[in-house]
Design an enzyme around this catalytic site. Structure first.
Site, mmCIF file in Angstrom:
data_model
loop_
_atom_site.group_PDB
_atom_site.id
_atom_site.type_symbol
_atom_site.label_atom_id
_atom_site.label_comp_id
_atom_site.label_asym_id
_atom_site.label_seq_id
_atom_site.Cartn_x
_atom_site.Cartn_y
_atom_site.Cartn_z
ATOM 1 N N SER A 120 39.713 38.362 41.913
ATOM 2 C CA SER A 120 39.852 37.908 40.494
ATOM 3 C C SER A 120 41.153 38.260 40.452
ATOM 4 O O SER A 120 42.435 38.745 40.951
ATOM 5 C CB SER A 120 38.865 38.472 40.388
ATOM 6 O OG SER A 120 38.543 39.602 38.798
ATOM 7 N N TYR A 144 34.426 47.067 40.828
ATOM 8 C CA TYR A 144 34.861 45.200 41.090
ATOM 9 C C TYR A 144 36.616 45.068 40.739
ATOM 10 O O TYR A 144 36.748 44.540 42.178
ATOM 11 C CB TYR A 144 34.054 44.775 39.591
ATOM 12 C CG TYR A 144 34.413 43.477 39.815
ATOM 13 C CD1 TYR A 144 33.698 42.405 39.969
ATOM 14 C CD2 TYR A 144 35.640 43.038 39.190
ATOM 15 C CE1 TYR A 144 33.655 41.288 40.159
ATOM 16 C CE2 TYR A 144 35.978 41.628 39.135
ATOM 17 C CZ TYR A 144 35.099 40.156 39.449
ATOM 18 O OH TYR A 144 34.964 39.090 39.071
HETATM 19 P P1 NAD Z 1 27.360 33.840 37.975
HETATM 20 O O1 NAD Z 1 26.692 35.622 38.024
HETATM 21 O O2 NAD Z 1 27.612 32.915 37.432
HETATM 22 O O3 NAD Z 1 27.313 33.812 39.685
HETATM 23 C C1 NAD Z 1 27.602 34.752 40.494
HETATM 24 C C2 NAD Z 1 26.651 34.041 41.967
HETATM 25 O O4 NAD Z 1 26.315 35.567 42.975
HETATM 26 C C3 NAD Z 1 25.438 33.677 41.277
HETATM 27 O O5 NAD Z 1 24.874 32.230 42.738
HETATM 28 C C4 NAD Z 1 24.250 34.513 42.614
HETATM 29 O O6 NAD Z 1 23.191 33.952 42.892
HETATM 30 C C5 NAD Z 1 25.062 34.725 43.648
HETATM 31 N N1 NAD Z 1 24.842 36.903 43.974
HETATM 32 C C6 NAD Z 1 24.521 37.896 42.682
HETATM 33 N N2 NAD Z 1 23.650 38.593 44.327
HETATM 34 C C7 NAD Z 1 23.534 38.056 45.446
HETATM 35 C C8 NAD Z 1 23.325 38.867 46.269
HETATM 36 N N3 NAD Z 1 22.481 39.863 46.656
HETATM 37 N N4 NAD Z 1 23.506 37.732 47.984
HETATM 38 C C9 NAD Z 1 23.605 36.044 47.315
HETATM 39 N N5 NAD Z 1 24.099 36.132 46.319
HETATM 40 C C10 NAD Z 1 23.963 37.021 45.324
HETATM 41 O O7 NAD Z 1 29.046 34.330 38.227
HETATM 42 P P2 NAD Z 1 30.486 33.944 39.149
HETATM 43 O O8 NAD Z 1 32.011 33.505 37.861
HETATM 44 O O9 NAD Z 1 30.426 32.343 38.884
HETATM 45 O O10 NAD Z 1 30.718 34.357 40.105
HETATM 46 C C11 NAD Z 1 31.139 33.655 41.043
HETATM 47 C C12 NAD Z 1 32.573 34.551 41.950
HETATM 48 O O11 NAD Z 1 33.347 34.446 41.156
HETATM 49 C C13 NAD Z 1 32.227 36.031 41.940
HETATM 50 O O12 NAD Z 1 32.503 36.626 43.224
HETATM 51 C C14 NAD Z 1 32.549 36.760 41.082
HETATM 52 O O13 NAD Z 1 33.306 37.205 40.767
HETATM 53 C C15 NAD Z 1 33.988 35.487 40.397
HETATM 54 N N6 NAD Z 1 34.514 36.257 40.014
HETATM 55 C C16 NAD Z 1 34.781 35.128 37.986
HETATM 56 C C17 NAD Z 1 35.421 35.671 37.163
HETATM 57 C C18 NAD Z 1 34.859 35.065 35.923
HETATM 58 O O14 NAD Z 1 35.515 35.124 35.267
HETATM 59 N N7 NAD Z 1 33.136 34.196 35.830
HETATM 60 C C19 NAD Z 1 36.351 35.583 37.546
HETATM 61 C C20 NAD Z 1 36.991 35.883 38.678
HETATM 62 C C21 NAD Z 1 36.536 35.954 39.445
#
Ligand code: NAD
Length: 267
Positions: free
Chosen positions: A159, A172
């Protein structure tokens, strides 16, 4: 013969394309939506079969998209906040095709609260899934590929808060800084064993994870105002870096975190 013509193996596979993932199996956590779904789609477009991990309901959308691309999609339901799931998930994933080649640790959550009010529960929920489970999935996957005797790729999702402090998201920030750290640490131990461990640090992407931020007009304007690309990222923006890090093209890349952030870190 043209020197640059693609060379086809007996199976008809394009063996010259260093980005091809044909014949590879990728385990993608959180493949049911958001960035995980975008990554699964991109890996499948490059030729990989996908094993998705979902924690709630089955993902028909991801299945449909992968199967439309002509690749196999298998799914495992698991709560990855329970670290004990890691070895079982890797064993199940390996059983579908008899091998596994790529691990994408994408599942992650965020809990926002003032640090003065932050609870142990909020801390543990985030750190257990975003960091502890990532380490134990890496460990289970590495044990599997070492026993297979095949080269392998691990991609951890980091991130912007692997680099910066952020506001009201202490667990986080700790977890994602830790992800960048263990990516380097595991690369040091496993580069010599044929396993590339790298990470992708997404910038501000329009997914469920950032819904609260995008709904806050002040924060949304602040964030957008400092993204040089002038827009939020999407799940499709992540795929190219994932394919690179999953493929032969990145064989000499170890322990690095690639930012896919529209220039946010460069600002
Ligand atoms: P999102 O909330 O759409 O996806 C999160 C995913 O994690 C989902 O598929 C969910 O099913 C899974 N998940 C949650 N709890 C879980 C559990 N207990 N067991 C198994 N799976 C679980 O958000 P996203 O943006 O697609 O996030 C994906 C990754 O990218 C994450 O690690 C997030 O921290 C990271 N990220 C996102 C952003 C952003 O701006 N969206 C930025 C930096 C990093």
């Amino acid at each position: 013969m043209c020197l640059h013509a693609p060379v086809l193996s007996l199976s008809g596979r394009n063996t010259m394309n260093p980005f091809s993932l044909e014949g590879k199996v990728a385990l993608v956590t959180g493949a049911g939506r958001g960035l995980g779904q975008g990554i699964a789609r991109a890996l499948a477009q490059a030729g990989a079969d996908i094993v998705g991990v979902v924690n709630t309901s089955r993902s028909t959308q991801t299945r449909d998209e992968i199967e439309t691309l002509g690749r196999q999609y298998d799914e495992i339901q698991a709560d990855l906040s329970q670290t004990s799931s890691a070895a079982q998930v890797v064993a199940q994933a390996s059983a579908f095709h008899g091998h596994i080649d790529i691990l994408v640790n994408n599942s992650g959550i965020i809990k926002r609260n003032d640090s003065l009010a932050y609870t142990e529960e909020e801390w543990d929920l985030v750190v257990d899934l975003n960091l502890k489970s990532v380490f134990f999935l890496c460990q289970a996957f590495a044990r599997q590929v070492i026993s297979q005797g095949t080269p392998a790729k691990i991609i951890n999702i980091a991130s912007m808060l692997s680099y910066k402090g952020g506001f009201r998201v202490p667990s986080y920030t700790a977890s994602k800084s830790g992800v960048k750290g263990i990516t380097m640490s595991l690369a040091n131990e496993w580069a010599g064993k044929g396993i590339n461990v790298n990470a992708i640090a997404p910038g501000y992407m329009a997914t469920d994870n950032t819904e609260n931020l995008r709904e806050d007009p002040v924060r949304a304007a602040e964030i957008l105002g400092r993204i040089p690309a002038g827009r939020w990222g999407s799940a499709d923006d992540i795929g190219g870096a994932a394919v690179f890090l999953a493929s032969r093209a990145s064989d000499y890349v170890h322990g690095f975190t690639i930012a896919v952030d529209g220039g946010w870190l460069a600002r």
